[in-house]
Design a protein around this motif. Structure first.
Motif, PDB file in Angstrom:
ATOM      1  N   VAL A   1      12.830  12.194   2.936  1.00  0.00           N
ATOM      2  CA  VAL A   1      13.491  11.407   1.974  1.00  0.00           C
ATOM      3  C   VAL A   1      13.861  10.171   2.937  1.00  0.00           C
ATOM      4  N   GLY A   2      14.977   9.617   2.525  1.00  0.00           N
ATOM      5  CA  GLY A   2      15.694   8.365   3.233  1.00  0.00           C
ATOM      6  C   GLY A   2      16.853   8.571   4.460  1.00  0.00           C
ATOM      7  N   ALA A   3      17.820   9.192   4.090  1.00  0.00           N
ATOM      8  CA  ALA A   3      18.821   9.054   4.824  1.00  0.00           C
ATOM      9  C   ALA A   3      18.633  10.071   6.363  1.00  0.00           C
ATOM     10  N   GLY A   4      18.164  11.159   5.994  1.00  0.00           N
ATOM     11  CA  GLY A   4      17.965  12.092   6.965  1.00  0.00           C
ATOM     12  C   GLY A   4      16.888  11.521   8.172  1.00  0.00           C
TER      13      GLY A   4
ATOM     14  N   ASN B   1      -0.408   9.463   4.212  1.00  0.00           N
ATOM     15  CA  ASN B   1      -0.222   8.762   5.568  1.00  0.00           C
ATOM     16  C   ASN B   1      -0.535   7.246   5.559  1.00  0.00           C
ATOM     17  N   ARG B   2      -0.354   6.748   4.176  1.00  0.00           N
ATOM     18  CA  ARG B   2      -0.380   5.346   4.100  1.00  0.00           C
ATOM     19  C   ARG B   2       0.834   4.508   3.493  1.00  0.00           C
ATOM     20  N   SER B   3       2.035   5.319   3.485  1.00  0.00           N
ATOM     21  CA  SER B   3       3.094   4.778   2.878  1.00  0.00           C
ATOM     22  C   SER B   3       3.834   4.092   3.921  1.00  0.00           C
ATOM     23  N   GLY B   4       4.173   2.800   3.446  1.00  0.00           N
ATOM     24  CA  GLY B   4       5.217   2.019   4.273  1.00  0.00           C
ATOM     25  C   GLY B   4       6.360   2.216   4.491  1.00  0.00           C
ATOM     26  N   TYR B   5       6.818   2.676   3.465  1.00  0.00           N
ATOM     27  CA  TYR B   5       8.123   3.336   3.126  1.00  0.00           C
ATOM     28  C   TYR B   5       8.444   4.663   4.330  1.00  0.00           C
ATOM     29  N   PHE B   6       7.548   5.470   4.293  1.00  0.00           N
ATOM     30  CA  PHE B   6       7.597   6.538   5.130  1.00  0.00           C
ATOM     31  C   PHE B   6       7.360   6.341   6.793  1.00  0.00           C
ATOM     32  N   ALA B   7       6.337   5.150   6.925  1.00  0.00           N
ATOM     33  CA  ALA B   7       6.329   4.770   8.349  1.00  0.00           C
ATOM     34  C   ALA B   7       7.316   3.981   9.047  1.00  0.00           C
TER      35      ALA B   7
ATOM     36  N   PRO C   1       5.487   0.892  -0.613  1.00  0.00           N
ATOM     37  CA  PRO C   1       4.132   0.305  -0.891  1.00  0.00           C
ATOM     38  C   PRO C   1       3.039   0.977   0.313  1.00  0.00           C
ATOM     39  N   PHE C   2       1.942   1.050   0.058  1.00  0.00           N
ATOM     40  CA  PHE C   2       0.816   1.585   0.619  1.00  0.00           C
ATOM     41  C   PHE C   2      -0.015   0.536   1.217  1.00  0.00           C
ATOM     42  N   ARG C   3      -0.603   0.866   2.477  1.00  0.00           N
ATOM     43  CA  ARG C   3      -1.392   0.038   3.060  1.00  0.00           C
ATOM     44  C   ARG C   3      -2.615  -0.122   2.473  1.00  0.00           C
ATOM     45  N   ASP C   4      -2.934  -1.489   2.041  1.00  0.00           N
ATOM     46  CA  ASP C   4      -4.197  -1.971   1.568  1.00  0.00           C
ATOM     47  C   ASP C   4      -4.111  -1.553  -0.067  1.00  0.00           C
ATOM     48  N   GLY C   5      -2.843  -0.902  -0.581  1.00  0.00           N
ATOM     49  CA  GLY C   5      -2.854  -0.649  -1.901  1.00  0.00           C
ATOM     50  C   GLY C   5      -3.479   0.752  -2.303  1.00  0.00           C
ATOM     51  N   ARG C   6      -3.786   1.505  -1.315  1.00  0.00           N
ATOM     52  CA  ARG C   6      -4.733   2.714  -1.407  1.00  0.00           C
ATOM     53  C   ARG C   6      -3.264   3.989  -1.248  1.00  0.00           C
TER      54      ARG C   6
END
Length: 405
Positions: free
Chosen positions: A18-21, A61-67, A52-57
């Motif tokens: 998730v976030g903090a770790g 492996n497409r999450s900008g949040y995760f990246a 947000p996801f790259r190109d909205g898909r």
């Protein structure tokens, strides 16, 4: 040729999610530590599924949040509930310097990966856990994320207008600043301690307690018996102090005045010289204006100004001011671009993607974003074969059983 990174040779078995770790282990990875993110294909990190996801898909492996939170790391997938999966996790820990997790208290123990289990395979291990409210006390089993931690820690109670409910901070602030960075400093201190003494450490970072540090002045005021309430944009040492509308749709300028000279400069820039040479804005009847009346008077004038031009004119005269930028404006910000704050990394699935660079510059030991965020399980085979010593046949057998992947 790039220079060596300061944490090269340090390995982190990263069980956070998730976030903090992940924001704790990101600066370690960006400064050279081999951070191996332990994941699961059946219960993926929730932020892999967050926009947000790259190109909205959508896709894991497409999450900008995760990246954004997982640059420079490797990813392996293990079934930690299987005997063989736990054995591989312990084998990884035996070859690691640091273990991190941010699960509910007792989770790592139930998996057979508690601190005693870790020291059995690596006596000098540094183990950091990030329980929401600590490992002891009546609330030890409470679960939560940045939003609930900010509420429980008093941060949200200070945001907004006193006559309205709290508005929050617009983002899960505890996940992004106090908790991961307090944890990162604790880990670095433990590494230094081990280098000097040869001894590892167990670190418990209670996220609620870490967040409470953010509102220290309010706590001190409350301890003296003074009521502390929401104050909108007001500041005890500045007036005016707020965000004011400008010409155009949803355009704003933030302005803070802390001295008489700044007040005079603001009055002149706004074309209201009659406001100058007074301790504060006065109403038509000569009465000193309230903060609300002062804000209304300034807003009535700024509404006709271009936000960028107003901010430039004010800062040129020494008045603290800045345009309220959205994401598109930030990407083209000349200051950030001059400092190479934005970095494009070529992600295996998302392609060239914009990441924010390391915001602090270490002169002797600089870090860098050296790889994009990993796709799920991208490094499982490499880690199992080249670090943990499995043969290709053993790996294929475990992959077929779902233990690795």
């Amino acid at each position: 040729m790039t220079s060596p990174l300061p944490l090269e040779g340090v390995r982190v078995a990263d069980f956070t999610w998730v976030g903090a770790g992940p924001f704790l282990t990101k600066p370690l990875a960006d400064h050279g530590a081999d951070v191996i993110k332990v994941e699961s294909r059946t219960h993926t990190d929730p932020i892999r599924s967050m926009a947000p996801f790259r190109d909205g898909r959508p896709g894991p492996n497409r999450s900008g949040y995760f990246a954004n939170r997982n640059t420079s790391k490797r990813s392996i997938c293990l079934d930690l509930k299987s005997i063989r999966g736990k054995e591989l996790a312990l084998a990884l820990i035996a070859k690691s310097d640091i273990v991190t997790s941010n699960f509910t208290p007792g989770t790592m123990d139930r998996l057979g990966l508690g601190y005693r289990d870790l020291t059995a395979v690596r006596p000098d291990i540094i183990c950091l856990e990030m329980p929401m409210q600590g490992n002891t006390g009546p609330h030890r089993d409470f679960r939560g994320y940045g939003l609930t931690i900010a509420a429980a820690g008093g941060l949200l109670g200070l945001t907004g207008y006193p006559e309205h409910p709290p508005v929050g901070t617009g983002t899960n602030y505890p996940d992004h600043v106090p908790n991961p960075l307090h944890a990162a400093v604790a880990v670095l201190a433990a590494l230094r301690h081990r280098r000097k003494t040869g001894k590892g450490q167990y670190i418990e970072l209670a996220q609620l307690e870490s967040t409470v540090n953010v509102i220290g002045p309010a706590l001190l005021a409350a301890a003296t018996g003074r009521r502390v309430d929401r104050a909108a944009n007001q500041d005890a040492s500045a007036a005016p102090h707020g965000v004011y509308p400008c010409a155009g749709e949803d355009r704003w300028c933030a302005i803070a005045v802390t001295t008489d000279d700044q007040w005079d400069a603001l009055a002149n820039v706004l074309g209201r010289p009659e406001w100058a040479a007074k301790p504060c804005y006065a109403t038509a009847d000569g009465r000193l204006a309230t903060r609300e009346e002062l804000d209304d008077a300034i807003a009535a004038v700024t509404a006709a100004h271009d936000a960028e031009a107003l901010a430039d004119a004010l800062t040129a005269t020494g008045v603290p001011a800045a345009v309220v930028s959205d994401a598109a404006h930030i990407l083209t910000d000349p200051q950030l671009n001059a400092r190479e704050h934005w970095k494009v990394l070529d992600h295996p699935e998302m392609g060239p993607s914009v990441y924010d660079n390391i915001p602090y510059r270490l002169s002797a030991t600089p870090g860098r974003l050296h790889t994009p965020a990993p796709v799920l399980g991208a490094d499982t085979r490499d880690v199992c074969l080249n670090l943990l010593g499995l043969t290709p046949d053993e790996y294929q057998h475990l992959a077929a059983e779902g233990v690795v992947g």
